[in-house]
Motif scaffolding. Structure first.
Motif, PDB file in Angstrom:
ATOM      1  N   THR A   1      -0.892 -20.857 -22.713  1.00 56.24           N
ATOM      2  CA  THR A   1      -0.393 -21.997 -21.945  1.00 56.24           C
ATOM      3  C   THR A   1      -1.563 -22.879 -21.515  1.00 56.24           C
ATOM      4  O   THR A   1      -2.584 -22.401 -21.029  1.00 56.24           O
ATOM      5  N   LYS A   2      -1.406 -24.173 -21.736  1.00 55.35           N
ATOM      6  CA  LYS A   2      -2.430 -25.133 -21.357  1.00 55.35           C
ATOM      7  C   LYS A   2      -1.930 -25.918 -20.151  1.00 55.35           C
ATOM      8  O   LYS A   2      -0.814 -26.449 -20.156  1.00 55.35           O
ATOM      9  N   ALA A   3      -2.765 -26.010 -19.101  1.00 52.48           N
ATOM     10  CA  ALA A   3      -2.347 -26.676 -17.866  1.00 52.48           C
ATOM     11  C   ALA A   3      -3.314 -27.789 -17.500  1.00 52.48           C
ATOM     12  O   ALA A   3      -4.527 -27.673 -17.693  1.00 52.48           O
ATOM     13  N   TYR A   4      -2.767 -28.878 -16.956  1.00 62.51           N
ATOM     14  CA  TYR A   4      -3.537 -30.004 -16.445  1.00 62.51           C
ATOM     15  C   TYR A   4      -3.228 -30.131 -14.959  1.00 62.51           C
ATOM     16  O   TYR A   4      -2.065 -30.204 -14.564  1.00 62.51           O
ATOM     17  N   GLU A   5      -4.265 -30.187 -14.138  1.00 65.75           N
ATOM     18  CA  GLU A   5      -4.086 -30.185 -12.685  1.00 65.75           C
ATOM     19  C   GLU A   5      -4.584 -31.496 -12.079  1.00 65.75           C
ATOM     20  O   GLU A   5      -5.658 -31.991 -12.422  1.00 65.75           O
ATOM     21  N   THR A   6      -3.803 -32.047 -11.156  1.00 64.23           N
ATOM     22  CA  THR A   6      -4.148 -33.273 -10.453  1.00 64.23           C
ATOM     23  C   THR A   6      -3.974 -33.058  -8.957  1.00 64.23           C
ATOM     24  O   THR A   6      -2.950 -32.525  -8.522  1.00 64.23           O
ATOM     25  N   GLU A   7      -4.969 -33.470  -8.162  1.00 64.50           N
ATOM     26  CA  GLU A   7      -4.871 -33.347  -6.714  1.00 64.50           C
ATOM     27  C   GLU A   7      -4.104 -34.527  -6.131  1.00 64.50           C
ATOM     28  O   GLU A   7      -4.236 -35.661  -6.589  1.00 64.50           O
TER      29      GLU A   7
ATOM     30  N   LEU B   1      -0.658 -30.992  -8.352  1.00 60.19           N
ATOM     31  CA  LEU B   1       0.434 -31.093  -9.309  1.00 60.19           C
ATOM     32  C   LEU B   1      -0.104 -30.552 -10.629  1.00 60.19           C
ATOM     33  O   LEU B   1      -1.102 -31.052 -11.144  1.00 60.19           O
ATOM     34  N   VAL B   2       0.538 -29.512 -11.161  1.00 62.17           N
ATOM     35  CA  VAL B   2       0.068 -28.857 -12.389  1.00 62.17           C
ATOM     36  C   VAL B   2       1.121 -29.033 -13.477  1.00 62.17           C
ATOM     37  O   VAL B   2       2.275 -28.610 -13.310  1.00 62.17           O
ATOM     38  N   VAL B   3       0.733 -29.645 -14.588  1.00 64.55           N
ATOM     39  CA  VAL B   3       1.616 -29.802 -15.741  1.00 64.55           C
ATOM     40  C   VAL B   3       1.149 -28.820 -16.813  1.00 64.55           C
ATOM     41  O   VAL B   3      -0.022 -28.818 -17.204  1.00 64.55           O
ATOM     42  N   ALA B   4       2.085 -27.970 -17.273  1.00 63.52           N
ATOM     43  CA  ALA B   4       1.735 -26.916 -18.232  1.00 63.52           C
ATOM     44  C   ALA B   4       2.572 -27.053 -19.499  1.00 63.52           C
ATOM     45  O   ALA B   4       3.777 -27.334 -19.439  1.00 63.52           O
ATOM     46  N   PHE B   5       1.937 -26.818 -20.636  1.00 66.61           N
ATOM     47  CA  PHE B   5       2.585 -26.850 -21.946  1.00 66.61           C
ATOM     48  C   PHE B   5       2.712 -25.423 -22.469  1.00 66.61           C
ATOM     49  O   PHE B   5       1.720 -24.691 -22.553  1.00 66.61           O
ATOM     50  N   ASP B   6       3.926 -25.043 -22.825  1.00 71.44           N
ATOM     51  CA  ASP B   6       4.171 -23.718 -23.414  1.00 71.44           C
ATOM     52  C   ASP B   6       4.482 -23.890 -24.894  1.00 71.44           C
ATOM     53  O   ASP B   6       5.478 -24.532 -25.262  1.00 71.44           O
ATOM     54  N   ARG B   7       3.601 -23.351 -25.739  1.00 70.82           N
ATOM     55  CA  ARG B   7       3.762 -23.450 -27.181  1.00 70.82           C
ATOM     56  C   ARG B   7       3.764 -22.058 -27.795  1.00 70.82           C
ATOM     57  O   ARG B   7       3.057 -21.155 -27.322  1.00 70.82           O
ATOM     58  N   PRO B   8       4.565 -21.828 -28.820  1.00 72.47           N
ATOM     59  CA  PRO B   8       4.583 -20.497 -29.455  1.00 72.47           C
ATOM     60  C   PRO B   8       3.226 -20.158 -30.068  1.00 72.47           C
ATOM     61  O   PRO B   8       2.583 -21.011 -30.679  1.00 72.47           O
ATOM     62  N   TRP B   9       2.807 -18.928 -29.833  1.00 71.28           N
ATOM     63  CA  TRP B   9       1.553 -18.402 -30.384  1.00 71.28           C
ATOM     64  C   TRP B   9       0.321 -19.120 -29.847  1.00 71.28           C
ATOM     65  O   TRP B   9      -0.740 -19.108 -30.463  1.00 71.28           O
ATOM     66  N   HIS B  10       0.447 -19.730 -28.689  1.00 72.29           N
ATOM     67  CA  HIS B  10      -0.699 -20.377 -28.050  1.00 72.29           C
ATOM     68  C   HIS B  10      -0.728 -19.996 -26.569  1.00 72.29           C
ATOM     69  O   HIS B  10       0.319 -19.747 -25.960  1.00 72.29           O
TER      70      HIS B  10
ATOM     71  N   VAL C   1       5.353 -27.715 -32.201  1.00 71.94           N
ATOM     72  CA  VAL C   1       6.473 -27.128 -31.474  1.00 71.94           C
ATOM     73  C   VAL C   1       6.041 -26.912 -30.026  1.00 71.94           C
ATOM     74  O   VAL C   1       5.012 -26.280 -29.769  1.00 71.94           O
ATOM     75  N   ILE C   2       6.805 -27.450 -29.092  1.00 73.03           N
ATOM     76  CA  ILE C   2       6.560 -27.227 -27.664  1.00 73.03           C
ATOM     77  C   ILE C   2       7.832 -26.644 -27.072  1.00 73.03           C
ATOM     78  O   ILE C   2       8.886 -27.284 -27.079  1.00 73.03           O
ATOM     79  N   ASN C   3       7.749 -25.417 -26.580  1.00 74.32           N
ATOM     80  CA  ASN C   3       8.920 -24.765 -26.000  1.00 74.32           C
ATOM     81  C   ASN C   3       9.377 -25.471 -24.732  1.00 74.32           C
ATOM     82  O   ASN C   3      10.560 -25.728 -24.542  1.00 74.32           O
ATOM     83  N   CYS C   4       8.426 -25.767 -23.850  1.00 76.13           N
ATOM     84  CA  CYS C   4       8.778 -26.471 -22.614  1.00 76.13           C
ATOM     85  C   CYS C   4       7.527 -27.055 -21.970  1.00 76.13           C
ATOM     86  O   CYS C   4       6.406 -26.609 -22.245  1.00 76.13           O
ATOM     87  N   ILE C   5       7.766 -28.051 -21.129  1.00 74.45           N
ATOM     88  CA  ILE C   5       6.709 -28.635 -20.297  1.00 74.45           C
ATOM     89  C   ILE C   5       7.169 -28.484 -18.852  1.00 74.45           C
ATOM     90  O   ILE C   5       8.270 -28.924 -18.488  1.00 74.45           O
TER      91      ILE C   5
END
Length: 306
Positions: free
Chosen positions: A137-143, A126-135, A41-45
């Protein structure tokens, strides 16, 4: 674990040109891709675009050391790449590879070019973040490779010249004067470009003179309101030239100086950080001070068809 669920994350940009350089107002497009190892389950990216500058250095000795620093934020805004339509249902995404396109526009403004050094940096990410329930937030960053817009003015594209001269004196003896004229085809150059330096010498002395050209970089870091500053100077490239014999006039010489391909652009529009360049041409005579001509140049993102 989150890291075991999402693998092989990647950001693919739709390249703008061979340099893949972005400037203010540019539209950035591409795709993110990742692999899910299991149904999740991924709430949003979300995608966040950031631009900021910071500097830091220390002054004083071990007993009275003081840290100087400053920060500037240019922009920080967020876009949604994917949103779960109904969070209460928490629809699951199947395992496998997933690809989502994205589009975002860099804000309009007079923002400085990317820069990275020990005492300061200007970074666009540029930062892409994944929002998941009970986790968490995990983010990936690119210059991003960001360059300030370059407007081809008459000053930048016109020839640049300078001259200097001196007389050699040694106790009761006086020698004839030495003079040097230096000319560059223009003031603006690209990283990796070769600068053609045209020199004209006149040596009325009884000594042989040698020529040399150098590319010098000056970094200046400031605190807010520029109360304190620190200067770093670097020698980036050099090229030896011809010898100018005694009692000679109208000696013409051409030097070619290579600008390193990885040098940052000139920065003059940042409140806490400046980067500038000089081409220094020296005429050296043993036992005497060097005769110098300084030519300030600009390293910038010139259009490909300039």
């Amino acid at each position: 674990m989150f890291g075991e669920t999402i693998k092989n994350f990647n950001i693919n940009f739709n390249a703008r040109d061979v340099r893949n350089v972005y400037s203010s107002g540019d539209l950035m497009t591409g795709q993110i891709s990742f692999e899910l190892t299991k149904e999740s389950v991924i709430n949003c990216i979300t995608l966040t675009l950031k631009g900021k500058a910071n500097v830091a250095w220390s002054t004083g000795g071990p007993r009275n050391r003081r840290r100087r620093s400053a920060k500037v934020e240019y922009f920080n805004f967020k876009n949604v790449i994917m949103m779960n339509g109904d969070a209460s249902i928490q629809s699951k995404i199947p395992p496998g590879t997933h690809v989502y396109p994205f589009t975002c526009q860099i804000p309009h403004g007079d923002f400085p070019s990317s820069f990275m050094a020990y005492h300061g940096q200007i970074v666009y990410t540029l930062v892409v973040a994944f929002d998941r329930p009970w986790h968490l937030t995990k983010a990936y960053e690119t210059e991003l490779n960001f360059a300030n817009h370059t407007i081809l003015t008459y000053e930048l594209m016109s020839p640049l010249s300078g001259s200097n001269g001196m007389a050699l004196c040694c106790l009761w003896c006086a020698s004839g004067p030495i003079s040097m004229n230096v000319r560059l085809e223009r003031k603006a150059f690209l990283p990796g470009e070769h600068v053609k330096i045209l020199c004209e010498f006149s040596n009325a002395s009884s000594r042989t003179a040698t020529t040399k050209a150098r590319l010098l970089q000056k970094q200046v870091f400031y605190t807010h309101n520029r109360v304190c500053k620190m200067i770093v100077r670097q020698h980036l490239a050099s090229q030896a030239g011809d010898r100018v014999g005694p009692h000679s006039s109208d000696v013409h010489s051409e030097l070619t100086l290579a600008v390193p391909s990885n040098v940052p652009f000139t920065i003059s529009n940042c409140a806490i950080l400046e980067v500038s360049y000089l081409i220094e041409v020296r005429l050296s005579v043993k036992c005497f001070s060097d005769l110098r001509v300084l030519c300030p140049i600009v390293i910038c993102n010139l259009p490909q068809d300039y």
